[in-house]
Each structure stands twice: as C-alpha cells, then as structure tokens.
Design an enzyme around this catalytic site. Structure first.
Site, PDB file in Angstrom:
ATOM      1  N   HIS A 177      46.028  50.012  42.223  1.00  0.00           N
ATOM      2  CA  HIS A 177      44.736  50.623  42.572  1.00  0.00           C
ATOM      3  C   HIS A 177      43.752  49.602  43.130  1.00  0.00           C
ATOM      4  O   HIS A 177      42.726  49.984  43.693  1.00  0.00           O
ATOM      5  CB  HIS A 177      44.131  51.294  41.337  1.00  0.00           C
ATOM      6  CG  HIS A 177      44.892  52.509  40.895  1.00  0.00           C
ATOM      7  ND1 HIS A 177      44.422  53.792  41.053  1.00  0.00           N
ATOM      8  CD2 HIS A 177      46.129  52.651  40.333  1.00  0.00           C
ATOM      9  CE1 HIS A 177      45.306  54.654  40.583  1.00  0.00           C
ATOM     10  NE2 HIS A 177      46.359  53.996  40.147  1.00  0.00           N
ATOM     11  N   ASP A 385      36.799  45.767  47.078  1.00  0.00           N
ATOM     12  CA  ASP A 385      37.088  46.944  46.256  1.00  0.00           C
ATOM     13  C   ASP A 385      38.380  47.569  46.761  1.00  0.00           C
ATOM     14  O   ASP A 385      38.577  47.668  47.979  1.00  0.00           O
ATOM     15  CB  ASP A 385      35.928  47.953  46.406  1.00  0.00           C
ATOM     16  CG  ASP A 385      35.715  48.787  45.156  1.00  0.00           C
ATOM     17  OD1 ASP A 385      36.690  49.003  44.419  1.00  0.00           O
ATOM     18  OD2 ASP A 385      34.574  49.224  44.923  1.00  0.00           O
TER      19      ASP A 385
HETATM   20  C1  G6P Z   1      39.563  50.062  37.936  1.00  0.00           C
HETATM   21  C2  G6P Z   1      41.018  49.785  37.659  1.00  0.00           C
HETATM   22  C3  G6P Z   1      41.574  50.741  36.621  1.00  0.00           C
HETATM   23  C4  G6P Z   1      40.702  50.741  35.393  1.00  0.00           C
HETATM   24  C5  G6P Z   1      39.251  51.060  35.768  1.00  0.00           C
HETATM   25  C6  G6P Z   1      38.300  51.007  34.575  1.00  0.00           C
HETATM   26  O1  G6P Z   1      39.400  51.249  38.614  1.00  0.00           O
HETATM   27  O2  G6P Z   1      41.765  49.857  38.862  1.00  0.00           O
HETATM   28  O3  G6P Z   1      42.891  50.370  36.269  1.00  0.00           O
HETATM   29  O4  G6P Z   1      41.173  51.665  34.442  1.00  0.00           O
HETATM   30  O5  G6P Z   1      38.816  50.116  36.732  1.00  0.00           O
HETATM   31  O6  G6P Z   1      38.401  49.793  33.899  1.00  0.00           O
HETATM   32  P1  G6P Z   1      38.835  49.684  32.372  1.00  0.00           P
HETATM   33  O7  G6P Z   1      39.060  48.211  32.159  1.00  0.00           O
HETATM   34  O8  G6P Z   1      37.676  50.219  31.603  1.00  0.00           O
HETATM   35  O9  G6P Z   1      40.091  50.504  32.155  1.00  0.00           O
END
Ligand code: G6P
Length: 480
Positions: A177, A385
């Site tokens: 992602h 991003d």
């Molecule tokens: C990004 C990453 C995700 C992640 C999200 C939120 O979008 O690509 O993998 O889940 O951020 O971050 P966190 O550390 O809270 O899961």
C-alpha cells in the site's frame, strides 16, 4: 471457454459482491478488519479496503488473518458478519519491536524517501521475522487446498516466502500500500535480500504506481541476479509478476453519505461555526511526518503575513488523526504542528474567530464527509504517499460539482487526479501560489476540474481494484 476480462464481470454473476474467482480467498493484513464495540462484541472497521473485501469474503466463505490491535490477544477464531477471522497474537514486546520498531521506525521512513533516519536494529528485525513466521504458519494451517492468499502491506513482506515453502499448492499475492523505494535507498536496509526473497514467494506482487513495480524488479535483479522480462521476475524456477493496481475508495458510499440530509445540515452548521468565511481550506491526514502538514501550515501563514490571503475571509481546518503515538518521530511531528498552529492563531486570529481550527482526533466517517463537503479548497500536500485516499474521498464527496483539490505530485493519486492543482510541496513559493490559485479560481474552471476528478474516481472504485487484483492473481497462479 475464454474467461471474461476482469473489467467486465460476467453478467450472470448472482451478486455484485461475488469475487471474480471461484477459489476460496484468504486475506492476511497486520490488522484484522474489525474493532471492539462498547458491549465487548466486534464490528467491521471503517475504511474502503474493509468495505471492498468484506462482502467478497462473506460471499466466498473466506477468511481474514490478522492482529486484533491489543497486546497478547490470543483470541480464538471468531466470525463477524459471516466472515471468519483468525487472530494472530502479538506480544507487548513485539508491538514495540515488530510494529513500532521495524515496521514503523525502519521500513516506513525508508520506503517514504528516507524522510526520517531509519533505526536498524537486529532485535527489531528478529521480532519482525518471528511475527511474519507466525502469520505464515497460521495461513499454512488454515488455507484450503489450492486457495488464493492475498497478503497486505509492508508489515508482512516475509510472509509469502515462508508460506510458499510450507504450501506450494497455494496461489500467493501481495499488495504494497506504500511506495516501494528506489534501489539506491532500498539497499540501505541490512536485511534487503531477505525482504526481496520474501516477496518473491508470490505469484503476483502489486504496487500503487509503475515506479514501485519497476523499483522492485530492479532490486530483485540487483540483489539476487534474478532474470526479468517486462513485468516479471524469474526466480527459483518460478515466475513472479509485478503489477500496478492503484487503490481507490468506495465511491458510491461516500456519495450516498454526502447526499444525506444530515450531512447537508452539518455542512451549513460547520460553515456557520467557522464564522461563514468566504473560503474554508481543509486538511485531513493521519498525523504523520510524510503528510506535509507543517509545510502547508507554513504556506498558509506566509500568505496571511504577505497579505495575499485575508484572515477575515479565509480559515483553515486541519484534522490530524492520532497514529503510532509511541514512535518518537510522530511525537516530534505532533509537537511541531501544535507549535505552528499556536503561533499562527496567536498572530492572525481575532476573538472568537481562530484562523486555524485544529482537531487531533479520530472523527467518525460521516463527520469527515461533511467536512469534505464544507471545504472549498482541499490541501493534500504529502512529501511522499503511496496513494492518498483523502484526495479521492474529497472529490467523491463533492456531489455539488464544486471545490478545488491542491495535490502533491508525490502522492500516488497524482497519476490519476490530473485535474487537481498539482504542486511540488518542497517548493515553498509554488505551494503558496497553488493555494492562491485554488482560492481565486473562477467558478467555471473549478466545476470543470471537479467534473474531471469525479469522472476519474468513478471509473476506478475500490471494488474494481479488488476485482482486478484477484483476477490477475488467479491468472498468475494458474499459469505458474
Ligand atoms: C497506512 C498503511 C497501513 C496502515 C495504516 C494505518 O495506510 O499502509 O498498512 O494500517 O497506514 O496505520 P497503523 O499503523 O495505525 O495500522
């Protein structure tokens, strides 16, 4: 019989939620797609990814493997809304070493242009490897024969390699992602070869942008001397495809929320509470140093200082969602943003009318959609991003056909959202000019650009994204 192309699902499909393949699907992501409710039950989490994949899993009797988000949570498998969920326990120490450490203090900054120094620690790496192996073993134990396993994101890059060894019958896909960095940066990572080997356990590795796919193929070639042709890498007697699948949002859901009577009422209330300014500028981000929140505040301050924007007519609303609060770089970023908000409000606000409204909060999705609608100018200015779904949500919410998006060239969304005012956020003056251009843009041009943005996102929503990835993965698995 020929398979229908992925973009045109078979008209005889019984349900629009049906997956494009007829094999069982197993998903693995760091987090499970559910949250605890006040009465100790579970409910699906908000977010486009979950909304796209959940109905498909339900239809196909699929499974999701992931962490509940709490330390040492070794909950038994359970079912929510017809989807089987398999928790993977992560200890409090591993949260510090695997999640906060290796994932978010080594990989995250490195993959985002090395915007902060990465910490490289063998202890963190060991924990990352241990948690990845635990995910792989859980998957190996539960995935039905010949099923399709789809693994998500940078926290789990070793899973495909371990799983391939255990279960050669599976078709394995991975979607990153976030950006995949250029080889010059990637090779700083002491465990670069292990990561590439891990990903090469897949049949298909998906990226947000063509540069990500090209960087991955180049890294596999340089580090493992793997042969490559077009978008494929040949390694260990197998073909691994690298594909480009820009993720999107649930456009229909955002549009429906934006059209609701409650939202329309909320939009007028928001504008009234802001003092009915001429222009509401909006920023909505996780509070992450990749997002360029400080940069945008500084640009706004300079425009007020130079008199190019009048604080009596222009206000900014910045929503910063708390995230990864135990990581020092995030604490520093928060302190800097809050200092800037205080400084700007101190200089330019008047009694009862702050010029910057700052919310360090996780807002419900419908409140965000109301804010999007209330925002005349949306500022999405990350340094780097993977995609940036906020940019797409803003356009989806503007069912009135108005509103201007200022978008960093360094967000994946810039490839598709070419009707935004695109800007290099490293260039102070260009950012200030882009904001003024957005504020002063003629109504006719605003509407034309917003129509272009909305056409674009309607062509590619998150459901289409998931269908395209799964169809390509199925085909890649069948061929190899
Ligand atoms: C990004 C990453 C995700 C992640 C999200 C939120 O979008 O690509 O993998 O889940 O951020 O971050 P966190 O550390 O809270 O899961």
């Amino acid at each position: 019989m020929d398979e229908p192309p992925p973009s045109q699902p078979d008209a005889s499909e019984q349900s629009p939620d049906a997956p494009p393949i007829d094999r069982p699907i197993v998903i693995a992501a760091n987090r499970l797609p559910v949250m605890r409710t006040d009465d100790h039950g579970w409910t699906p989490s908000p977010g486009g990814l979950v909304r796209a994949l959940y109905p498909m899993l339900r239809e196909s009797g699929g499974t999701w493997v992931g962490w509940t988000g709490d330390p040492d949570d070794a909950a038994d498998p359970f079912t929510v809304d017809g989807v089987d969920l398999h928790p993977v326990a992560v200890t409090a120490d591993e949260i510090e070493l695997y999640y906060e450490g290796f994932s978010n203090d080594a990989l995250w900054p490195l993959y985002h242009d090395a915007l902060r120094e990465s910490t490289y620690s063998i202890e963190q790496w060991d924990a990352y490897r241990a948690v990845n192996e635990r995910f792989a073993i859980t998957l190996a134990n539960i995935a039905p024969e010949n099923s399709v396993v789809w693994i998500h994101d940078y926290q789990l890059q070793l899973v495909p390699g371990v799983l391939r060894e255990q279960r050669p019958d599976l078709t394995i896909g991975f979607f990153l992602h976030i950006p995949f960095p250029p080889v010059e940066l990637f090779t700083r990572l002491p465990w670069r070869t292990e990561i590439i080997r891990g990903l090469l356990g897949c049949d298909l590795v998906g990226f947000q942008r063509p540069t990500g796919a090209a960087n991955f193929v180049a890294a596999a070639h340089q580090l493992l001397d793997a042969e490559h042709a077009d978008d494929s890498v040949f390694y260990d007697g197998r073909e691994v495809q690298a594909g480009v699948f820009p993720i999107s949002i649930d456009v229909a859901e955002v549009e429906a929320m934006a059209a609701g009577r409650a939202t329309r009422r909320q939009v007028s209330q928001i504008r009234a509470r802001l003092g009915d300014p001429e222009v509401v500028m909006l920023g909505v981000d996780r509070l992450d140093y990749t997002k360029g929140i400080g940069l945008r505040l500084k640009a706004f301050a300079k425009l007020l200082e130079d008199g190019r924007l009048d604080p009596a007519h222009n206000v900014m609303v910045q929503v910063a969602t708390p995230t990864r609060e135990a990581v020092e770089a995030y604490q520093d970023e928060r302190a800097e943003i809050e200092r800037l908000v205080g400084e700007i409000n101190g200089r330019f606000s008047s009694i009862g009318l702050p010029v910057v409204h700052y919310l360090y909060q996780t807002l419900p999705y419908d409140d965000l959609v109301a804010l999007y609608r209330a925002g005349d100018v949306m500022l999405v200015t990350p340094f780097r991003d993977g995609m940036n779904l906020v940019a797409k949500e803003y356009a989806a919410a503007h069912i009135d056909g108005d509103g201007v998006l200022v978008l960093s060239e360094f967000a994946g969304a810039a490839d598709e959202l070419t009707d935004a005012v695109l800007v290099n956020p490293h260039d102070d003056r260009a950012l200030q000019d882009a904001i003024v251009e957005a504020v002063e843009m003629h109504r006719h041009e605003r509407r034309e650009r917003m129509a272009g943005l909305r056409d674009q996102i309607r062509k590619s929503d998150v459901q289409g994204w998931a269908h395209r990835f799964l169809a390509a993965l199925d085909a890649a698995g069948t061929r190899s």
